[in-house]
Enzyme design. Sequence first.
Site, PDB file in Angstrom:
ATOM      1  N   ASP A 192      -3.307   6.536  11.508  1.00  0.00           N
ATOM      2  CA  ASP A 192      -2.505   7.753  11.309  1.00  0.00           C
ATOM      3  C   ASP A 192      -2.747   8.797  12.403  1.00  0.00           C
ATOM      4  O   ASP A 192      -1.960   9.734  12.546  1.00  0.00           O
ATOM      5  CB  ASP A 192      -2.819   8.367   9.938  1.00  0.00           C
ATOM      6  CG  ASP A 192      -2.305   7.482   8.798  1.00  0.00           C
ATOM      7  OD1 ASP A 192      -1.417   6.642   9.039  1.00  0.00           O
ATOM      8  OD2 ASP A 192      -2.800   7.635   7.667  1.00  0.00           O
ATOM      9  N   ARG A 243       4.110  12.950  11.038  1.00  0.00           N
ATOM     10  CA  ARG A 243       3.026  12.896  12.030  1.00  0.00           C
ATOM     11  C   ARG A 243       3.572  13.002  13.458  1.00  0.00           C
ATOM     12  O   ARG A 243       2.901  13.525  14.352  1.00  0.00           O
ATOM     13  CB  ARG A 243       2.184  11.632  11.849  1.00  0.00           C
ATOM     14  CG  ARG A 243       1.493  11.620  10.486  1.00  0.00           C
ATOM     15  CD  ARG A 243       0.277  10.739  10.409  1.00  0.00           C
ATOM     16  NE  ARG A 243      -0.011  10.413   9.023  1.00  0.00           N
ATOM     17  CZ  ARG A 243      -0.656  11.207   8.162  1.00  0.00           C
ATOM     18  NH1 ARG A 243      -1.099  12.387   8.541  1.00  0.00           N
ATOM     19  NH2 ARG A 243      -0.864  10.821   6.922  1.00  0.00           N
ATOM     20  N   GLY A 299       5.246   5.457   1.413  1.00  0.00           N
ATOM     21  CA  GLY A 299       4.836   4.055   1.357  1.00  0.00           C
ATOM     22  C   GLY A 299       3.664   3.855   0.415  1.00  0.00           C
ATOM     23  O   GLY A 299       3.581   2.848  -0.300  1.00  0.00           O
TER      24      GLY A 299
HETATM   25  C1  S3P Z   1      -2.856   4.672   3.494  1.00  0.00           C
HETATM   26  C2  S3P Z   1      -3.089   3.568   4.279  1.00  0.00           C
HETATM   27  C3  S3P Z   1      -2.530   3.417   5.626  1.00  0.00           C
HETATM   28  C4  S3P Z   1      -2.089   4.750   6.200  1.00  0.00           C
HETATM   29  C5  S3P Z   1      -1.276   5.540   5.222  1.00  0.00           C
HETATM   30  C6  S3P Z   1      -2.084   5.822   3.968  1.00  0.00           C
HETATM   31  C7  S3P Z   1      -3.429   4.707   2.146  1.00  0.00           C
HETATM   32  O1  S3P Z   1      -1.419   2.537   5.572  1.00  0.00           O
HETATM   33  O2  S3P Z   1      -1.350   4.557   7.381  1.00  0.00           O
HETATM   34  O3  S3P Z   1      -0.883   6.782   5.797  1.00  0.00           O
HETATM   35  O4  S3P Z   1      -3.435   5.782   1.521  1.00  0.00           O
HETATM   36  O5  S3P Z   1      -3.883   3.661   1.682  1.00  0.00           O
HETATM   37  P1  S3P Z   1      -1.570   0.932   5.632  1.00  0.00           P
HETATM   38  O6  S3P Z   1      -2.299   0.491   4.423  1.00  0.00           O
HETATM   39  O7  S3P Z   1      -0.154   0.431   5.655  1.00  0.00           O
HETATM   40  O8  S3P Z   1      -2.330   0.650   6.882  1.00  0.00           O
END
Ligand code: S3P
Length: 418
Positions: free
Chosen positions: A306, A379, A89
């Site tokens: 996380d 995770r 993501g």
């Molecule tokens: C992350 C932000 C978080 C986190 C992801 C990594 C990042 O997600 O859960 O594992 O590197 O900016 P969200 O921005 O969707 O909260």
Amino acid sequence: MIATVRPARRLDGAIRVPGDKSISHRALILGSIASGRSHLRGLSPGADVQSTSRCVEELGAQFNGSVLDGCGMNGLRRAGGPLDCGNSGTTMRLLAGLLAAQDFESELVGDESLSRRPMDRVVSPLSEMGARASWPPLRVGGQTPLHGFSHTMAKPSAQVKSAILIAALFADGATSVVEPVRTRDHTELMLRAMGAAVEVEGVRVQLTPASRLEPLDLDIPGDLSAAAFWLVAAGLMPGSRVRLEGVGVNPTRTAFIDLLLGCGFQIKFSNSRFAGGEPVADLDVTSAVALRALQVSGDQAAEMIDELPVLAVVATQIAGRTVISGAAELRVKESNRIEAMEEGLTAMGADITAVEDGWVINGPRYLEGAKVSAHGDHRVAMALAVAGLIADGRTEIDGAECVEISYPDFFDHLEYLC
Ligand code: S3P
């Protein structure tokens, strides 16, 4: 792959967890538009960060292990086809910000899990900046220049904040982003280290467009979100002593440690220093003395999003009712983590009920080894492995190969520490 985890008496030893995943993504993405050669030591070896490195190479940056030759702010080229973000993501959302500001169109694709995850959260602010952006499928770019704007985020998300800030580098005026709660600030710190004008005042970040970014020379700290599994496992197993070397302890990431300390965990910081503009320390964890109650609600959940799957494991060992709420976001991570952890821990004998935005967990309960599923989520796999270490009997985790996403050596470290 099915991983078998057997109960352990205690954990003992010193390890170095993999390089921070969030910082690694940002170093590759921002380094790809730097003017010159960046040196990135200790990048995360996980599959997610490899997705990012492959994407930036397709866009014209040259990458060779720890050396990245950036193309400058105007030097990216259109990739030969859709950019494959794999399971990541962060790759998809941060690259969406970068590519929305280019004068060519890009398509970003991912695996089955990533294809289900919401991307309107980046499409909508990028469109407000004047970018061409649509989803699904995620297509961005081809219309410039973008316009600076003031944006108030409805939900906390470092990925969305970062996508906006990266796009804003290329805009025709300043951008400000206001978050509901301060999320991880690695993008802001890195941009500043590269010479960009970024100002932070509480939950407001303001960025002035840049014409050039200096290359990076970084030692990437260990990933606190990977260290979290050992903090919990060692804390829950009497007689344990684990040293985690060189872990990033940026204050926007340490809410989980504060919570563990508050409920009786013994974690000591030593050798505190800075690496690549980020605070780093060695963490020594010994078994918790007596576990006290903990609750998580509202904005607190976003600050340790996380770490919540492994926090659910902690809650199974605490006397009384633990309520973890404010975490609906867990439903749209690599898996539906609320359901996945309820299923796995229930199979192991925990008293855990999934609610819309978290869990209600009654403890303490003896856990028993069981057959459980990782649901393709790194995770979840690692949190259930920690549960397996404190359970009676054998735990079999189906689909455990997904630890490759962020922590390829996880099971080797587990064996070494046992
Ligand atoms: C992350 C932000 C978080 C986190 C992801 C990594 C990042 O997600 O859960 O594992 O590197 O900016 P969200 O921005 O969707 O909260």
